[in-house]
Every structure is written in structure tokens, then in C-alpha cells.
Design an enzyme around this catalytic site. Sequence first.
Site, PDB file in Angstrom:
ATOM      1  N   HIS A 163       1.102  -0.752  -0.178  1.00 16.88           N
ATOM      2  CA  HIS A 163      -0.259  -0.263   0.012  1.00 16.88           C
ATOM      3  C   HIS A 163       0.552   1.014  -0.366  1.00 16.88           C
ATOM      4  O   HIS A 163      -0.414   2.363  -0.649  1.00 16.88           O
ATOM      5  CB  HIS A 163      -0.905  -0.162   0.818  1.00 16.88           C
ATOM      6  CG  HIS A 163      -1.414  -1.058   1.271  1.00 16.88           C
ATOM      7  ND1 HIS A 163      -3.167  -1.146  -0.014  1.00 16.88           N
ATOM      8  CD2 HIS A 163      -2.649  -2.336   2.385  1.00 16.88           C
ATOM      9  CE1 HIS A 163      -3.673  -2.391   0.415  1.00 16.88           C
ATOM     10  NE2 HIS A 163      -3.243  -3.195   1.580  1.00 16.88           N
ATOM     11  N   ASP A 197      -2.434 -10.930  -2.510  1.00 18.01           N
ATOM     12  CA  ASP A 197      -3.256 -10.199  -1.324  1.00 18.01           C
ATOM     13  C   ASP A 197      -4.072  -9.550  -1.655  1.00 18.01           C
ATOM     14  O   ASP A 197      -4.515  -9.572  -2.685  1.00 18.01           O
ATOM     15  CB  ASP A 197      -2.835  -8.715  -0.813  1.00 18.01           C
ATOM     16  CG  ASP A 197      -2.858  -8.132   0.413  1.00 18.01           C
ATOM     17  OD1 ASP A 197      -2.165  -8.680   1.383  1.00 18.01           O
ATOM     18  OD2 ASP A 197      -3.018  -7.979   0.661  1.00 18.01           O
ATOM     19  N   HIS A 199      -6.156  -6.942  -0.435  1.00 15.70           N
ATOM     20  CA  HIS A 199      -6.033  -5.495  -0.731  1.00 15.70           C
ATOM     21  C   HIS A 199      -5.631  -5.479  -2.353  1.00 15.70           C
ATOM     22  O   HIS A 199      -4.361  -5.731  -2.753  1.00 15.70           O
ATOM     23  CB  HIS A 199      -6.021  -4.997   0.530  1.00 15.70           C
ATOM     24  CG  HIS A 199      -7.155  -5.279   1.038  1.00 15.70           C
ATOM     25  ND1 HIS A 199      -5.972  -6.146   2.252  1.00 15.70           N
ATOM     26  CD2 HIS A 199      -7.714  -5.038   2.413  1.00 15.70           C
ATOM     27  CE1 HIS A 199      -6.849  -6.251   3.398  1.00 15.70           C
ATOM     28  NE2 HIS A 199      -7.692  -5.662   3.129  1.00 15.70           N
ATOM     29  N   ASP A 286      -5.027 -12.901   3.473  1.00 16.67           N
ATOM     30  CA  ASP A 286      -6.306 -12.861   3.733  1.00 16.67           C
ATOM     31  C   ASP A 286      -6.780 -12.837   2.846  1.00 16.67           C
ATOM     32  O   ASP A 286      -8.216 -12.382   3.211  1.00 16.67           O
ATOM     33  CB  ASP A 286      -5.795 -10.761   3.740  1.00 16.67           C
ATOM     34  CG  ASP A 286      -5.265 -10.228   3.126  1.00 16.67           C
ATOM     35  OD1 ASP A 286      -4.440 -10.610   2.482  1.00 16.67           O
ATOM     36  OD2 ASP A 286      -4.618  -8.869   3.412  1.00 16.67           O
TER      37      ASP A 286
END
Length: 343
Positions: A163, A197, A199, A286
Amino acid sequence: MSLPVIHSETYKLHNPTFEIWPGGWIREYFESPQRVEIILAALQSTGWAEVRSPDEALIDPIAAVHNQNYIDYIQNGYRNWLATKPEIMEGHAPTYYATTFPPPRSQRRGDQYGNFTFDQSAPLVKGTYEAAVGSARCAITAANLILNNQRAAYALCRPPGHHAGKDFSGGYCYFNNTAIAAKMLSARGRVAILDVDYHHGNGTQDIFYEDDRVLTISIHADPSWEYPYFLGYADEIGSGKGDGFNLNIPLPKRTDGVAYLAALDRAIQRISEFKPWALVVALGFDTFDGDPISQFALKTADYSSIAQRIRSINLPTVIVQEGGYNIEALGRNAVAFLKLFGE
Ligand code: Q9C
Ligand code: ZN
């Protein structure tokens, strides 16, 4: 065969005790040091993981990806904030959360953390900088192994990185370990990044958005309802020279193994067309059914199937640890994935 696992003890130095949630809740920090410990323990009980420390290599590769003023802030922001003698919440170590962000069209840049973070999910604590450097060193060492003809290496990075953009933190991330590794490898030719991931890898996308040497692909929860909300849509395809070299594959709630593998096949197809010499996998667990902050439905066995397909691309591969917050399942999920590269 064996798999180098690069691990630094500095992960312990980054230990925020709380995070801020919508609704005003203060919760335990999901991105916890235990994450590393459980993965490491699981890997150590296999016969193929070769755990080693990162090289004390130069950290120039960090500056090849991030702006110097941003790096300086991550290094000094906490100390400068503490010097203002802020009030500290009872029962918690000093933790610096940005509270003011530059409004759209503002011209001035102040000396607040709000200049350098896009959310309230990446606080600065005393050891954050040292841990972020240690984490980046794991990725740097893994990339160097690949440059020296190792076939695959796993960087057990913490804090995670995908991120974080050129000049911003966010989403538990400070230095973009995945991007740092990819940038190093790109000195030798085209490199593909495959971000699995849960996200969207918005920081990685930011760093390579105008780049045609590094293909960025992210498979993730649809940002129309999931973090990071403002980026990760399918129509973000790169710009300038990089036009056509960013691929986002957003997926619906409760995506299972079957649907995930179909998306992965699309990604792999694009990688084959691109003909990179090396691959960087941004690996998050995740996507797991039972992750406390996510809404996909992958099972442990799915990580073996995913790894098998990625392995079959048959490229020199750096695997960089990103997210994954179901502590109890992290060890077996990591083994399910990594054994394809180790056995
Ligand atoms: N505070 C990675 O998986 N969630 N980052 C914010 C409200 C941020 C996840 C929820 C999730 C970041 C590397
Ligand atoms: Zn994630």
C-alpha cells in the site's frame, strides 16, 4: 530442493498496540508481530526452508523507489512528533497517527504526517523506521539472490509494503518491499509483479504506473466496497509509457478457490504475453476464509493450487510477504503455498 527464507529480527520493533476503525473503535493492531512468528515456526518444521538473515546490504534500493523527503519523514517523523510533547493515551506506548490531511488543491506542504500517509492505518511508533528498513532488507536480499541465479526466494517481510507509494504510507505499509525487489530486478530486463494479497496493491501501482518495464497485476477485493476504495478498478491500466502495463482484477465478496483460479489464469496469460525475465509475487493470506478483516473464501488447499500455477510460469521468482491476519491459520497457509517452491 530448498527455499531461502529471508527473515529479520527487526520485525519486533514495530509494535503498535491499537488501530483506528470506522465508527471510532480502537482495536488491537491486526498486523501484529505474531504473524511473523507463526509463519517462521511453521516453515522451520519443514525440511526445505533455509531460514537466514538479510544482508546488511546498502539500502539504496529503498531510495530507488521512494522519494527522499518521504524516507526522511519515516525516519524522523516519530521523534519530531514526540518532541512536541503530545498527550499519550493511557496504557499505550506513544503512537503517531496522522489527523490532518492536505485538502484537494492545497498548495502548501506542512511538516505533518498527513502529508505522507493516505489513511490512518500506518501509525509511527518508536521502532517503525528500523523495522521498515529491516523488512525492506529482506526483499533486497531475496532480489539479490535471484540476480545471482537462485530460482526462488521468500522474503518474510514485516511490516508489509504494497500500500506504500513513492511518497506515502498507508494500510500497515511504509516501504514497498515488493516494488523495491521489482525495481532491482528490472535492471536486467522486464519484470512482472503479481499481487495476490486480498487488497489492491495501490502503492505498487502508483510506483510503476508510467513504467513499461515493470508489469503490475493485482487480483483483489473490489474497491467499490473494500479498502483501499479509491483505487484498484479495472479501468486503471497505466498511463504514458506505462499505458497497458497495469492490470487490476477486482473480485466479488465470498470469492472461492474456483473463481480465484480463473482470475489467476487471466493474470498468468498477461504475464506470458509480457515475457518478463523475473516475477515478484506479493503474497497475502488475507484472502483466507476466516481472515478477520476480509471477505473472500479461500481454503488452505487453494494456496497450493495457486502456488502450483504460479510455479508453472517457470520464472525466477521473489515472493514477498504482504498481508494475512488469521494468526492461527497463517503457518499452514504459508506452508501450503511455499512448499511448491521449496520441495
Ligand atoms: N482501520 C495489508 O493487507 N484496514 N494491508 C483499515 C480500518 C486497512 C491491509 C480498516 C487494511 C490494510 C498489507
Ligand atoms: Zn491485504
